[in-house]
Design a protein around this motif. Structure first.
Motif, PDB file in Angstrom:
ATOM      1  N   GLN A  87      43.541  50.445  51.008  1.00 22.97           N
ATOM      2  CA  GLN A  87      43.739  50.392  52.456  1.00 22.97           C
ATOM      3  C   GLN A  87      43.076  49.134  53.002  1.00 22.97           C
ATOM      4  OE1 GLN A  87      43.240  54.054  54.789  1.00 22.97           O
ATOM      5  NE2 GLN A  87      42.911  55.180  52.875  1.00 22.97           N
ATOM      6  N   THR A 105      35.265  47.645  48.633  1.00 25.57           N
ATOM      7  CA  THR A 105      35.470  47.843  50.068  1.00 25.57           C
ATOM      8  C   THR A 105      36.282  46.672  50.604  1.00 25.57           C
ATOM      9  OG1 THR A 105      33.312  48.928  50.215  1.00 25.57           O
ATOM     10  CG2 THR A 105      34.300  48.193  52.273  1.00 25.57           C
ATOM     11  N   THR A 126      40.307  53.642  48.950  1.00 22.63           N
ATOM     12  CA  THR A 126      39.357  52.570  49.259  1.00 22.63           C
ATOM     13  C   THR A 126      40.078  51.225  49.311  1.00 22.63           C
ATOM     14  OG1 THR A 126      38.760  52.452  46.903  1.00 22.63           O
ATOM     15  CG2 THR A 126      37.378  53.818  48.325  1.00 22.63           C
ATOM     16  N   THR A 127      40.132  50.527  48.174  1.00 21.30           N
ATOM     17  CA  THR A 127      40.699  49.179  48.155  1.00 21.30           C
ATOM     18  C   THR A 127      42.201  49.149  48.368  1.00 21.30           C
ATOM     19  OG1 THR A 127      40.704  49.375  45.749  1.00 21.30           O
ATOM     20  CG2 THR A 127      38.855  48.201  46.751  1.00 21.30           C
ATOM     21  N   TYR A 135      49.751  51.398  58.945  1.00 22.67           N
ATOM     22  CA  TYR A 135      48.640  50.931  58.119  1.00 22.67           C
ATOM     23  C   TYR A 135      49.087  49.777  57.237  1.00 22.67           C
ATOM     24  CZ  TYR A 135      46.623  55.357  59.563  1.00 22.67           C
ATOM     25  OH  TYR A 135      46.151  56.407  60.317  1.00 22.67           O
ATOM     26  N   THR A 154      34.719  45.947  57.868  1.00 22.16           N
ATOM     27  CA  THR A 154      35.344  46.854  56.915  1.00 22.16           C
ATOM     28  C   THR A 154      36.386  47.714  57.621  1.00 22.16           C
ATOM     29  OG1 THR A 154      33.594  48.499  57.266  1.00 22.16           O
ATOM     30  CG2 THR A 154      33.285  46.948  55.462  1.00 22.16           C
ATOM     31  N   TRP A 155      37.572  47.738  57.052  1.00 19.26           N
ATOM     32  CA  TRP A 155      38.672  48.602  57.496  1.00 19.26           C
ATOM     33  C   TRP A 155      38.759  48.702  59.026  1.00 19.26           C
ATOM     34  CZ3 TRP A 155      35.821  51.299  53.293  1.00 19.26           C
ATOM     35  CH2 TRP A 155      36.454  51.150  52.055  1.00 19.26           C
ATOM     36  N   LYS A 186      44.384  49.163  60.113  1.00 20.40           N
ATOM     37  CA  LYS A 186      45.173  50.140  60.858  1.00 20.40           C
ATOM     38  C   LYS A 186      45.735  49.492  62.123  1.00 20.40           C
ATOM     39  CE  LYS A 186      44.785  54.706  63.117  1.00 20.40           C
ATOM     40  NZ  LYS A 186      43.840  55.825  63.412  1.00 20.40           N
ATOM     41  N   GLU A 227      33.638  55.501  49.637  1.00 19.43           N
ATOM     42  CA  GLU A 227      34.239  56.669  50.291  1.00 19.43           C
ATOM     43  C   GLU A 227      33.400  57.165  51.457  1.00 19.43           C
ATOM     44  OE1 GLU A 227      35.744  56.552  46.067  1.00 19.43           O
ATOM     45  OE2 GLU A 227      33.817  56.274  47.083  1.00 19.43           O
ATOM     46  N   LYS A 254      36.444  54.722  58.011  1.00 19.60           N
ATOM     47  CA  LYS A 254      37.522  53.760  58.193  1.00 19.60           C
ATOM     48  C   LYS A 254      38.021  53.768  59.633  1.00 19.60           C
ATOM     49  CE  LYS A 254      39.262  53.987  53.439  1.00 19.60           C
ATOM     50  NZ  LYS A 254      38.256  54.980  52.969  1.00 19.60           N
ATOM     51  N   TYR A 255      38.414  52.587  60.077  1.00 19.49           N
ATOM     52  CA  TYR A 255      39.105  52.396  61.351  1.00 19.49           C
ATOM     53  C   TYR A 255      38.241  52.874  62.519  1.00 19.49           C
ATOM     54  CZ  TYR A 255      42.526  52.277  57.629  1.00 19.49           C
ATOM     55  OH  TYR A 255      43.178  52.007  56.442  1.00 19.49           O
ATOM     56  N   ARG A 256      36.964  52.546  62.428  1.00 16.47           N
ATOM     57  CA  ARG A 256      36.017  52.926  63.479  1.00 16.47           C
ATOM     58  C   ARG A 256      35.619  51.752  64.354  1.00 16.47           C
ATOM     59  NH1 ARG A 256      31.080  55.832  60.861  1.00 16.47           N
ATOM     60  NH2 ARG A 256      30.465  55.737  63.048  1.00 16.47           N
TER      61      ARG A 256
END
Length: 762
Positions: free
Chosen positions: A571, A448, A568-569, A542, A455-456, A574, A139, A143-145
């Protein structure tokens, strides 16, 4: 947050807690002793599994996350709760039955273990908690950075001759990569790359682009060395108590099941590798046979170690004679003839007993085969895909996606369980007090989600069609993918856009199939189109996952099992719709006519095969200690077989056979047969006669198929390549502990070498 039917069950007034367990990964694990009446009917004095948040000083934070294992039954057994995993499976919650796989007897749970002294490549085991530091709470990972990495094309060797073959020189190295978002530490990983260009090493690897009819020859090099030429130890804990490559065993004990007088710690010697092209139809010497591994050519290989696997020299001599090539120490040269239908293949490590760890460390990449009469003309489908020498900033409309689950420490390093206790709380006894492997975990589910090595991530798309080649690269996790507007919407979420599936592992389907969600088992691929044409610029969508945070047993998310944690898992990726930069000339998927698919002929033989689990023979309530393949006898009972039992599947060269896969376990298993593309004939429930046809998206050629629990899955294949190959479950933890068997097409050939003799048909 946890996949329980009652995620926030508060204890009744007057109940008191007494816990046992350890602080692990930022959570408190153990058992709650209920003194009073549980709202779900647990009798006073019996155990209810729990996990509770803990503060830095170790105090419990309300509420207690709990689940009654029986939901009304009179007794609740001692059960271990794993982070992100249900202690009892769906079928058990309905029926009130707790399987032996989840039961740990109190007397056993308190057992001790003995540590083997250091030496022989082993270090003392750390069995009660992960090694290496504090776990990174998922957490806390933004995300999505970071943008999605689209793997470039692997460059061909500049030194290859002009002989009509595409030559590659590809090494395996250790390096640092920014897997986590910017601002968090980089991660040490392993990956493939061109030995002629250090900038090409990445995990997942750059993509090998191949053409039908043009052979590819790869010199695969094990370069897991430091700057002084000394071997690098594994990034992850290797369990030497399994049946595995076992280099310390020397030529007499390699590829065996070593015996210990006390509990061994993880192996820390030089790492064996061998690469398998998953989906290809190639000769045996280029298959990446699990016992054809090789160590790096390090300056410090300990005396007495086997430097190569049992089959390495056999295949070396065969390849050198067939292709006029030389295998140098620390490498192997494989040739792929590319005579298959165009399809999405992938390559990954396949070493006996350590595949789960080598792949988790990063050894995987795409191999895309194009062209030939079974392909579509350029421009019919969305494109382009990456090409060699692409200019910076080029936009792609065909994108490969490998989805994996991972866990991390706060220093950015990969987290993988250092002992069996992480799976079910069993802390021993191990060797010599039992036959339970001390480090191996029957399954592992990361907390993750990672896509193409990040990641994400986020992918900018245009309002047009995109072709996505999706690979489930997880060790054990099944994915159920949807495109939605709200990533944390109540599950099951309503899809915003559909998938149009065009192909599976063996190329195009008979016709496009519109799907609201994609169920993809480990190692399966789905070739899909997503149409963003109608989506307003600026909209965010998403890709989510509604598969379980545990083993998959079939059924529907939210009805038959709890979906993955939405925070977490649950998602994955994006999409952000940006202004168009080009006009989409591709054909709408509903109007596509796909190349014809010629079905296989009549089967010459039917084989009955089994999928099995086996508990400890010493501590019968502890399990599984291993998972196995086998046959089925005339009474319908499974006959369990180990890796080194004699070959029982020996098709005649050119034969077409039906393999009936009888699943006697509680889980769905993705079954992969090397070097063939098969068709799913049908399924039926065990003991029933009603046949269930393959799903519409399963009606093409495949190399991996889901075998559901309590079900007979029938696969048809033509075996047109002579040699020794394997079939196995592609849940990598299963594959690494006996759920893999050799099979031979045609007569036996290698009786002069004793390790090979055990793989000959009786």
């Amino acid at each position: 947050m946890t996949p329980y039917a009652d995620p926030f069950l508060r204890l009744p007034r007057g109940a008191r807690l007494r816990s046992s367990g350890c602080v692990d990964r930022g959570r408190r694990w153990g058992w709650v002793r209920v003194c009073g009446v549980c709202p779900r009917g647990v009798v006073a004095g019996h155990c209810v599994p729990f996990v509770a948040d803990v503060s830095p000083v170790g105090h419990f934070g309300p509420p207690v996350r709990s689940m009654c294992a029986t939901q009304g039954a009179a007794v609740c057994a001692n059960l271990r709760v794993r982070r992100g995993l249900p202690s009892v499976r769906h079928g058990e919650r309905r029926t009130g039955v707790v399987t032996r796989r989840r039961v740990i007897q109190a007397a056993v749970a308190g057992g001790a273990f003995v540590v083997l002294p250091t030496g022989l490549g082993f270090v003392p085991a750390r069995l009660s908690s992960p090694a290496g530091g504090t776990a990174l709470v998922p957490e806390r990972i933004g995300k999505y950075r970071a943008p999605l990495v689209i793997p470039p094309v692997m460059p061909r060797s500049r030194r290859g001759p002009a002989d009509g073959i595409d030559h590659y020189s590809i090494g395996v190295r250790q390096f640092r990569q920014q897997v986590l978002p910017p601002g968090l530490p980089a991660t040490t990983v392993w990956g493939y790359g061109s030995t002629e260009d250090p900038g090409t090493f990445h995990s997942p690897a750059f993509t090998i682009e191949a053409r039908v009819g043009t052979p590819v020859r790869v010199r695969w090099k094990n370069e897991l060395l430091d700057h002084s030429g000394r071997h690098l130890p594994h990034l992850l804990p290797v369990d030497p108590a399994l049946h595995w490559a076992n280099p310390p065993g020397g030529t007499g004990g390699r590829d065996g099941h070593p015996m210990f007088r006390s509990t061994p710690g993880p192996y820390t010697g030089p790492v064996p590798i061998v690469t398998h092209l998953h989906g290809g139809r190639n000769t045996e010497e280029s298959d990446g046979y699990p016992e054809a591994w090789y160590l790096p050519e390090a300056v410090d290989i300990p005396a007495g170690y086997a430097r190569v696997g049992s089959f390495y020299d056999v295949y070396k001599h065969k390849a050198e004679a067939a292709y006029d090539v030389t295998w140098e120490p620390g490498e192997a040269v494989f040739q792929y003839d590319n005579e298959e239908r165009p399809a999405t293949f992938w390559f990954h490590d396949h070493t006996l007993g350590v595949t789960r760890l080598n792949v988790y460390a990063g050894l995987a990449g795409f191999y895309l085969l194009r062209g030939g009469p079974a392909d579509l003309p350029t421009g019919v489908l969305p494109g382009p895909a990456p090409c060699p020498a692409d200019p910076p900033g080029r936009r792609y409309y065909e994108i490969p996606l490998v989805i994996q689950d991972r866990s991390f420490y706060t220093d950015g390093s990969l987290l993988y369980p250092a002992g069996r206790a992480a799976f079910d709380g069993f802390k021993g006894p191990y060797v010599p007090g039992s036959d339970v492997p001390p480090i191996w975990n029957p399954e592992f589910f990361g907390d993750t989600m990672v896509v193409n090595g990040r990641t994400w991530p986020v992918l900018d798309v245009e309002p047009r069609r995109y072709r996505l080649r999706v690979l489930n690269g997880c060790n054990a996790r099944y994915l159920i993918l949807k495109v939605v507007a709200d990533p944390v919407a109540r599950r099951p979420a309503a899809p915003t856009l559909a998938f149009w599936q065009l192909g599976s592992e063996g190329g195009f389907l008979p016709a496009p199939v519109q799907r609201e969600q994609l169920l993809i088992a480990p190692a399966e691929r789905a070739d899909v189109i997503i149409d963003f044409t109608s989506v307003t610029v600026g909209t965010a969508l998403y890709l989510i996952n509604e598969g379980p945070d545990s083993t998959f047993q079939g059924g529907r998310a939210g009805t038959d099992f709890t979906p993955a944690n939405p925070g977490t898992t649950g998602q994955v990726l994006k999409f952000v719709v940006r202004s168009p930069t080009s006009f989409d000339m591709s054909v709408p998927p509903s109007q596509l006519t796909l190349p014809p698919l010629v079905p296989l002929g009549t089967a010459d033989r039917v084989r009955r095969l089994s999928l099995n689990e086996q508990n400890s023979a010493v501590l019968p309530h502890v399990g599984p200690r291993r998972v196995l393949l086998g046959t089925v006898d005339s009474h319908g009972k499974p006959v369990l077989m180990q890796w080194d039992d004699p070959v029982t599947e020996n098709p005649t060269l050119g034969a077409t056979e039906i393999w009936e896969i009888h699943n006697f376990t509680a889980d769905a298993h993705p079954i992969h047969i090397h070097e063939v593309q098969f068709q799913i004939v049908d399924r039926r429930k065990s003991g029933q006669k009603t046949l269930l046809p393959a799903e519409p998206w399963e009606r093409g050629f495949k190399d991996t198929a889901i075998a559901y629990p309590g079900t007979v899955t029938r696969l048809k294949a033509t075996f047109d390549r002579a040699g020794l190959f394997v079939w196995h479950c592609h849940m990598l933890e299963h594959e690494d502990n006996e759920m893999m068997r050799p099979y031979r097409v045609g007569p036996a050939q290698y009786t002069e070498v004793s390790p090979q003799a055990r793989h000959q048909p009786p």
